[in-house]
Structures are given as C-alpha cells and as structure tokens.
Motif scaffolding. Structure first.
Motif, PDB file in Angstrom:
ATOM      1  N   ARG A   1       0.757  -1.303   0.132  1.00 16.11           N
ATOM      2  CA  ARG A   1       0.073   0.019  -0.109  1.00 16.11           C
ATOM      3  C   ARG A   1       0.666   1.256   0.160  1.00 16.11           C
ATOM      4  NH1 ARG A   1      -3.899  -1.867  -2.403  1.00 16.11           N
ATOM      5  NH2 ARG A   1      -4.858   0.432  -1.874  1.00 16.11           N
ATOM      6  N   ARG A   2       2.282   1.017  -0.234  1.00 17.14           N
ATOM      7  CA  ARG A   2       3.170   2.518  -0.398  1.00 17.14           C
ATOM      8  C   ARG A   2       3.210   3.049   1.105  1.00 17.14           C
ATOM      9  NH1 ARG A   2       1.521   5.926  -4.961  1.00 17.14           N
ATOM     10  NH2 ARG A   2       3.621   6.411  -5.125  1.00 17.14           N
ATOM     11  N   ALA A   3       3.029   2.340   2.066  1.00 20.49           N
ATOM     12  CA  ALA A   3       3.340   2.966   3.433  1.00 20.49           C
ATOM     13  C   ALA A   3       4.639   2.281   4.106  1.00 20.49           C
ATOM     14  CB  ALA A   3       2.071   2.676   4.087  1.00 20.49           C
ATOM     15  N   LYS A   4       5.247   3.389   4.756  1.00 17.10           N
ATOM     16  CA  LYS A   4       6.631   2.774   5.385  1.00 17.10           C
ATOM     17  C   LYS A   4       6.407   3.471   6.657  1.00 17.10           C
ATOM     18  CE  LYS A   4      11.553   3.099   4.578  1.00 17.10           C
ATOM     19  NZ  LYS A   4      12.637   3.370   3.865  1.00 17.10           N
ATOM     20  N   ALA A   5       7.104   2.729   7.621  1.00 16.57           N
ATOM     21  CA  ALA A   5       7.418   3.183   9.107  1.00 16.57           C
ATOM     22  C   ALA A   5       8.657   3.328   9.391  1.00 16.57           C
ATOM     23  CB  ALA A   5       6.595   2.044  10.197  1.00 16.57           C
ATOM     24  N   LYS A   6       8.951   4.427   9.947  1.00 16.17           N
ATOM     25  CA  LYS A   6      10.545   4.681  10.426  1.00 16.17           C
ATOM     26  C   LYS A   6      10.559   4.735  12.075  1.00 16.17           C
ATOM     27  CE  LYS A   6      14.385   7.699   9.839  1.00 16.17           C
ATOM     28  NZ  LYS A   6      15.296   6.654   9.830  1.00 16.17           N
ATOM     29  N   ALA A   7      11.213   3.912  12.696  1.00 12.06           N
ATOM     30  CA  ALA A   7      11.203   4.028  14.041  1.00 12.06           C
ATOM     31  C   ALA A   7      12.370   4.541  14.677  1.00 12.06           C
ATOM     32  CB  ALA A   7      11.260   2.339  14.646  1.00 12.06           C
TER      33      ALA A   7
END
Length: 264
Positions: free
Chosen positions: A47-53
């Motif tokens: 879904r073209r979503a990214k998480a950066k922690a």
C-alpha cells in the motif's frame, strides 16, 4: 453502519479485490512465518506505506526484552486512526507470540493466521437490547481473560488504550490489563507514539497514497515500577475506584512521555 465498520470494510475490499487473493495469501504466509508483524509489513509495503522507528535508549536491550521468552511485554500506542497499530507493528522485530487487541470488525480482514493472534473487542453500538449488551460484555470479558492469560505465559500484547476514540482516556479493559500485570514480576510496558498521525490516515491505505510515518518507541518499563501507590495495588481486584485511578495515572504517564522532547 458505524464508521469503523465502513473503514475495515473498505480496507478489506481493497485488500481482497483491489490487489487480488494472491496478495492475501502473501499476508497470510508472512504472518505464519513471522507473526502479525510480518503480515503487516507485507500490507504496508504493497500500500506504499512505510514506518521509520526511533528507539529510545539502547535499541538492542529493548529488543532483548521483547524477544526474551521469560518476559511479558505490553505495547501501547496512540490511536487517532486505524493506521497507528500497523505502523507500530511494522517497526517491531518478528515476534510470533505477539497478539493484538482490536475492534472485532478487523478480525476478518487479514486471513486465518492473523486471526489466531487477534483478540477482538466489540464497541458499544448506538442501540442494543439488554440481552445483547450482556452478551457483548461477556464476549469482551472472555477476550480480556485471554489477553491476561497470554501475559501470564510471558507473551506480548498490543493495545490502543483509548479504544481508538482519540480521547487518550484509558478504557476499563486496558486498566484491567495493567492491574493484572502489576502482579507479574517480569511484565514490561513499551510505549509507542506516532506524532504526525491524523484521524483520517486510514484512507491513505485504502487509496494507496504513498506515505512515511515516524514511530517513537520507548525503553521498556517494568510494570511493577509504574507510579501506582502500594495502597492502590492492594485494593480488591476489579475495584471500580482502583481501575479509575490506574486509567488516569496511565493516561498522564503516557502523555508525559509522548510530549517530552526526544533526545535520540
């Protein structure tokens, strides 16, 4: 039909029909291999979503707590939209024993392997009979008992304490989880916060809008060390005033952490 049901229905339709059943099999297989964290990573990637922690403190020590089979971990996150639990899950290392407490409407969306680690809670509808209310409460109590049992067996649980209403107020069930964990010497709280999230973020998933969100993850805190006085701990299990105190204390504790500057 309630708004949340429409949201989950929309995400489900997009997942199944918008990208095909092969995609659902990929989610299911990733969930089988890596737990719900793996399945969610496949979903967000497509879904073209990214998480950066951003991990506070020693990231490796935090991961040691998360992966230690003799320690229970309770993850909590803000929840203004449907998106935040996904972003937190995508930020965590693979963990097969991690379960999610969430709206019952989400249970059917991501496949049978996801459902094995999903603990459903039913929100109060606009109208229900006395019998329906009693049955709903019984089902929710059963779900809560399941979550407590998982913590007692040193497994991990993810919750949105306010139930997704955006108020930040801890629901009774979330307070009961903390109450139960206070008696466990090796139970840890790990908080997460997505600072730039808004109530309409879920539509980015539905319409496949490219996005990146930052996830701030706290150091683990032994739940026995939370600022809950001993006299409160000694009150009877399930006492109304006790649960109210825990709820207010945890809301303030989380908000104080979420709003302080991040030095990492």
């Amino acid at each position: 039909m309630r708004t949340k049901e429409l949201i989950w229905g929309g995400i489900g339709l997009v997942a199944v029909y918008g990208v095909g059943r092969n995609f659902m099999r990929r989610i299911d297989n990733a969930t089988l291999d890596e737990g719900v964290t793996g399945g969610v990573k496949v979903l967000l990637s497509e879904r073209r979503a990214k998480a950066k922690a951003t991990w506070e403190g020693d990231k490796e020590k935090t991961k040691e707590v998360i992966n230690n089979p003799s320690k229970a971990t309770l993850f909590v996150s803000n929840h203004p939209s449907t998106l935040e639990p996904f972003m937190l899950l995508a930020s965590l290392p693979p963990k097969k024993d991690l379960s999610i407490i969430g709206d019952a409407g989400a249970r059917q969306v991501f496949g049978r392997n996801f459902r094995k680690n999903f603990i459903p809670v039913e929100q109060q509808p606009r109208w229900e009979t006395r019998k329906q209310k009693q049955q709903r409460r019984e089902r929710n109590n059963k779900s809560l008992d399941e979550a407590v049992e998982k913590l007692q067996y040193h497994k991990s649980i993810l919750i949105a304490p306010d139930g997704g209403d955006g108020s930040g107020d801890w629901k009774k069930g979330s307070s009961k989880l903390i109450e139960s964990a206070l008696a466990m010497p090796e139970a840890y709280l790990i908080m997460a916060h997505i600072p730039d999230s808004t109530p309409n973020e879920h539509w980015n998933l539905v319409f496949k809008r490219k996005m990146k969100r930052h996830v701030r993850i706290s150091e683990p805190v032994n739940i026995q060390n939370l600022p809950i006085p001993e006299e409160i701990k000694q009150m009877p299990q399930g006492d109304k005033e006790k649960l109210l105190f825990i709820g207010r204390t945890m809301k303030d504790y989380y908000n104080t952490w979420a709003t302080k500057p991040n030095n990492n």
